[in-house]
Scaffold this motif. Structure first.
Motif: not given
Length: 353
Positions: A234-235, A169-175, A215-220, A228-229
């Motif tokens: 989303a990140a 992921t990109e860095p999360l503000d609230e990991p 990524l589309d498949e993974l999100r679907e 927090p999945i």
């Protein structure tokens, strides 16, 4: 003594470093135009850290990675089935579980070799090319050319019916405070912290007729799984998608002056997080004991781990509802101490040479 390592991945580079530090003249042939490592995160368990310590690289890798402090297994609703005491793992085995980006480990190994040892854009097509080398190491992966040339009757890799996805992921503000693996019906999703607020995410699932890939498949597939999945997805901006294979057992990993290691010898499912760890063990063992003792120390151990990983993969991806319920109840009733004891033979490896 001259050694040729075919394949410039983590296992091949580790073997080259181990041999180089024992005085061998080493060449590493990589078919790609540049040395590099595709992938996302990587879990380095204590046995892998012990192998890296043999190479003098464990402290550097620990600096680059993040120590996983907590985790466990959850069910599809997000309820904990089991918890892992990672402090106890470090107490029992001397090293914690380290999560590092594959590219960082790859670069660390590359930096430990002289530039003259590295031969990108060099493919092996015939064993005649290896004349003049005292040792040839086949570290060229699942569909190994070395295995095909030197073990022509060996079984071919078998498709497990599952696919894996790996992301950072990109860095999360609230990991999230800790990592976890969530078991569903026929699918699972895991995540663990890396440095800089990033998370390594990994998922597996039975192959399904999804029209989209990546990524589309993974999100679907995982958008409605417990937090927090969805937040992790989303990140995420990129994903590595691979169908999963394992390798039926070979009778030997050594023949004449040739040895196989890593996925070329014992490709396994990722359920135990031991693929790269076993390749690192292979590398330092081969350099320490040579061809004569390699099978004795590696064959039974690695094939047992392949079987164990396959069993866990099957159980974690059960999809029949009664079996899923029984699996989750069994996981919830298993004491944490018993789980740790069961992992001792895997994590307690030492270089016995």
């Amino acid at each position: 003594m001259r050694a040729l390592v075919v394949g410039g991945g983590i296992g091949g580079l580790a073997a080259a470093v181990a041999l180089h530090r024992r005085g061998w003249s080493v060449q590493v042939w990589e078919r790609e135009p540049e040395f590099g490592e595709l992938g996302a995160g990587l879990s380095l368990w204590p046995n892998a850290m012990r192998a890296l310590d043999t190479l003098g690289l464990a402290d550097r890798v620990r600096e680059l990675g993040a120590v996983e402090r907590g985790g466990g297994v959850r069910d599809r609703s997000g309820r904990w089935l089991s918890r892992t005491d990672n402090a106890e793992i470090e107490r029992r085995h001397g090293w914690p579980l380290i999560v590092v980006h594959r590219a960082d480990l790859h670069t660390t190994l590359l930096d430990a070799l002289p530039a003259s040892a590295l031969r990108p854009n060099t493919a092996l097509t015939d064993m005649v090319q290896t004349e003049g080398f005292d040792l040839v190491v086949g570290a060229d992966g699942l569909h190994s050319t070395v295995r095909r040339l030197c073990w022509p009757t060996a079984p071919v890799p078998r498709y497990t019916g599952s696919t894996s996805w790996r992301t950072v992921t990109e860095p999360l503000d609230e990991p999230p405070a800790e990592g976890a693996v969530t078991w569903g019906a026929g699918e699972r999703f895991g995540f663990t912290a890396m440095t800089g607020g990033r998370f390594y995410c990994f998922a597996t699932g039975r192959t399904a007729p999804y029209g989209r890939r990546g990524l589309d498949e993974l999100r679907e597939r995982f958008c409605d799984w417990p937090e927090p999945i969805p937040r992790l997805l989303a990140a995420t901006t990129t994903v590595v998608r691979r169908d999963l294979y394992d390798l039926p057992p070979l009778r030997s990993y050594a023949d004449g002056r040739v040895a196989l290691l890593g996925d070329a010898a014992h490709a396994m499912t990722p359920s135990l997080g031991q693929g790269a760890c076993q390749a690192l063990e292979d590398a330092v063992t081969l350099a320490a004991v040579g061809l004569a003792g390699y099978d004795r120390l590696r064959l039974r151990r690695t094939q047992a781990i392949v079987r164990r990983s396959a069993r866990l993969s099957a159980v974690s991806q059960w999809s029949w509802p009664p079996a899923v319920r029984a699996r989750d109840i069994a996981a919830r009733l298993t004491p944490a101490a018993a789980t740790l004891r069961a992992m001792d033979p895997v994590l307690g490896w030492t270089l016995d040479a």
